[in-house]
Design a protein around this motif. Structure first.
Motif, short mmCIF file in Angstrom:
data_model
loop_
_atom_site.label_atom_id
_atom_site.label_comp_id
_atom_site.label_asym_id
_atom_site.label_seq_id
_atom_site.Cartn_x
_atom_site.Cartn_y
_atom_site.Cartn_z
N UNK A 142 -34.43 -6.09 31.91
CA UNK A 142 -32.99 -6.27 32.14
C UNK A 142 -32.51 -7.68 31.86
N UNK A 143 -33.41 -8.66 31.83
CA UNK A 143 -32.98 -10.03 31.51
C UNK A 143 -32.38 -10.10 30.11
N UNK A 144 -32.88 -9.26 29.18
CA UNK A 144 -32.29 -9.21 27.84
C UNK A 144 -30.83 -8.79 27.90
N UNK A 145 -30.53 -7.86 28.79
CA UNK A 145 -29.16 -7.38 28.93
C UNK A 145 -28.27 -8.47 29.53
N UNK A 146 -28.86 -9.30 30.39
CA UNK A 146 -28.11 -10.43 30.95
C UNK A 146 -27.76 -11.43 29.85
N UNK A 147 -28.71 -11.67 28.95
CA UNK A 147 -28.45 -12.56 27.81
C UNK A 147 -27.33 -11.99 26.94
N UNK A 148 -27.39 -10.68 26.69
CA UNK A 148 -26.35 -10.02 25.89
C UNK A 148 -25.00 -10.13 26.59
N UNK A 149 -24.99 -9.97 27.92
CA UNK A 149 -23.74 -10.07 28.67
C UNK A 149 -23.11 -11.45 28.52
N UNK A 150 -23.94 -12.47 28.48
CA UNK A 150 -23.44 -13.85 28.37
C UNK A 150 -22.98 -14.18 26.97
N UNK A 151 -23.57 -13.52 25.97
CA UNK A 151 -23.29 -13.87 24.57
C UNK A 151 -23.01 -12.61 23.76
N UNK A 152 -22.05 -11.83 24.22
CA UNK A 152 -21.76 -10.53 23.59
C UNK A 152 -21.39 -10.65 22.13
N UNK A 153 -20.77 -11.77 21.76
CA UNK A 153 -20.32 -11.94 20.37
C UNK A 153 -21.48 -12.04 19.38
N UNK A 285 -32.28 -15.20 53.07
CA UNK A 285 -32.42 -14.05 52.20
C UNK A 285 -31.42 -12.95 52.52
N UNK A 286 -30.82 -12.40 51.47
CA UNK A 286 -29.95 -11.25 51.60
C UNK A 286 -30.77 -9.99 51.32
N UNK A 287 -30.21 -8.84 51.63
CA UNK A 287 -30.93 -7.59 51.41
C UNK A 287 -30.99 -7.21 49.94
N UNK A 288 -29.93 -7.50 49.19
CA UNK A 288 -29.84 -7.05 47.81
C UNK A 288 -30.54 -7.99 46.85
N UNK A 289 -31.37 -7.43 45.98
CA UNK A 289 -32.04 -8.21 44.95
C UNK A 289 -31.10 -8.40 43.76
N UNK A 290 -30.96 -9.64 43.32
CA UNK A 290 -30.08 -9.96 42.20
C UNK A 290 -30.88 -10.40 40.98
N UNK A 291 -30.37 -10.04 39.82
CA UNK A 291 -30.81 -10.61 38.56
C UNK A 291 -29.89 -11.80 38.30
N UNK A 292 -30.48 -12.97 38.08
CA UNK A 292 -29.72 -14.22 37.98
C UNK A 292 -30.07 -14.90 36.66
N UNK A 293 -29.06 -15.22 35.86
CA UNK A 293 -29.31 -15.88 34.59
C UNK A 293 -28.32 -17.00 34.34
N UNK A 294 -28.78 -18.05 33.68
CA UNK A 294 -27.85 -19.13 33.36
C UNK A 294 -27.01 -18.77 32.13
N UNK A 295 -26.09 -19.66 31.78
CA UNK A 295 -25.16 -19.43 30.68
C UNK A 295 -25.49 -20.32 29.48
N UNK A 296 -26.75 -20.70 29.34
CA UNK A 296 -27.16 -21.62 28.29
C UNK A 296 -27.82 -20.85 27.14
N UNK A 297 -27.19 -20.90 25.99
CA UNK A 297 -27.64 -20.11 24.85
C UNK A 297 -29.06 -20.49 24.40
N UNK A 298 -29.30 -21.76 24.16
CA UNK A 298 -30.60 -22.19 23.65
C UNK A 298 -31.63 -22.43 24.75
N UNK A 299 -31.20 -22.44 25.97
CA UNK A 299 -32.11 -22.70 27.09
C UNK A 299 -31.91 -21.64 28.16
N UNK A 300 -31.81 -20.38 27.74
CA UNK A 300 -31.57 -19.28 28.67
C UNK A 300 -32.74 -19.15 29.65
N UNK A 301 -32.40 -18.91 30.90
CA UNK A 301 -33.39 -18.67 31.94
C UNK A 301 -32.90 -17.54 32.83
N UNK A 302 -33.83 -16.76 33.38
CA UNK A 302 -33.45 -15.69 34.32
C UNK A 302 -34.57 -15.49 35.34
#
Length: 343
Positions: A142-153, A285-302
């Motif tokens: 799912x991290x790939x989808x987060x990258x796509x979400x940040x850079x849909x263009x 800690x909260x109950x819900x697990x989140x997928x968290x990603x930065x908004x950096x194109x060349x230095x993407x992290x999740x």
């Protein structure tokens, strides 16, 4: 902590090691050093902005930050079929009818297709068997989808994923044995390897150009059309949970299904949101697990985590912000890891 990051040149040996564990039918990570080297360079050229559209792709490594070991890989191709034809079979229907004789029969047929040309592709998802736990597979996919979400263009409006088809422990594919072997004097394992090193179009050109009836295949071959290898079922489940569906296309070699969707309809793309980072010294800690990603194109992290959030902010520890390569006050993208939390 498990961290997603862009592939690096120094990851080559780790990819070669992972390639020894994939097994027959996993064509996108062949155990071939030159192929892996070329793939890494192509990915880096994409991030640097020097690759033409036909060559663009992204590859992400899953790193265990404790051991600094790369234990998984996943990728996205930006636009398939632009350098050489992209082949698959479309499973359609042929009707044979005679009103005079009172005969009406529908028969399934397979037709060679290039319908997915230009679409983006989710690919090369592989996780070391030792790490198939603790939601690592969910993060990797799912991290790939987060990258796509940040850079849909950067991506096509439609996206596909070819799923690995059925083969046995000896690497034999019922579909290949019933169809492909009639056109080639090689076994499925060899055809699979040639596909992985870029020879798929050459092989596909020797396949029948006209539609043929599924009924002419063996029962074993018919049973595996659009079915996945047992080890691929979890990957299929993840993508279907994100909105991807089988729409009648299968791989020309093992008949594994192709899943597809409009990119904008993927759950992570639709539902991800931005929050401002607040660094906290006490992790709550909260109950819900989140997928968290930065908004950096060349230095993407999740990463995945269970931080506290409100309508505007997310509370992360110093360790988490360092892993994500972000600072307090920056915007970060979040989405629930699951539509509904799985216990």
């Amino acid at each position: 902590m498990m961290l997603i990051r862009p592939i690096q040149r120094q990851d080559k040996q780790a990819l070669l090691q992972l390639a020894t564990k994939t097994g027959t039918g996993f064509t996108s990570l062949p155990n071939n050093e030159q192929n892996i080297t070329d793939r890494i360079e192509r990915m880096i050229a994409t991030w640097e902005g020097t690759a033409p559209l036909s060559d663009q792709g992204y590859l992400f490594a899953l790193e265990d930050t404790t051991t600094k070991k790369v234990v998984g890989i996943s990728g996205v191709e930006v636009a398939i079929g632009l350098n050489e034809p992209w082949y698959d079979f479309h499973v359609g229907t042929q009707v044979h009818a005679s009103k005079e004789l009172g005969i009406y029969r529908q028969m399934k047929k397979l037709s060679l297709s290039n319908d997915h040309t230009g679409h983006s592709e989710l690919c090369t998802l592989f996780l070391d068997p030792e790490y198939r736990k603790n939601k690592n597979g969910q993060l990797l996919s799912k991290s790939r989808l987060m990258f796509i979400a940040a850079f849909k263009e950067k991506f096509s409006e439609r996206i596909i994923a070819e799923m690995r088809g059925v083969s046995d422990q000896e690497g034999e594919s019922p579909f290949w044995e019933s169809l492909g072997r009639h056109f080639f004097s090689i076994n499925f394992t060899e055809a699979d390897y040639l596909t992985g090193i870029g020879q798929k179009s050459f092989i596909a050109e020797l396949m029948p150009k006209h539609a043929f009836y599924v009924d002419f295949l063996t029962e074993a071959a018919k049973e595996v059309i659009a079915e996945v290898h047992p080890s691929t079922q979890p990957a299929r489940n993840i993508l279907e949970s994100e909105g991807m569906r089988y729409e009648g296309y299968v791989d020309i070699f093992d008949a594994g299904p192709t899943l597809e969707a409009y990119t904008k309809d993927l759950r992570v793309v639709r539902k991800s949101q931005l929050r401002k980072i607040v660094i906290t010294t006490t992790e709550s800690l909260a109950q819900e697990t989140l997928l968290i990603g930065n908004e950096k194109y060349q230095d993407f992290r999740a990463i995945i985590a269970n931080p506290q959030i409100n309508e505007n902010e997310i509370y992360l520890t110093q360790e988490q912000t360092q892993a994500l390569s972000v600072n307090e006050g920056e915007q970060i993208r979040i989405v629930p890891l699951f539509e509904k939390e799985k216990k």
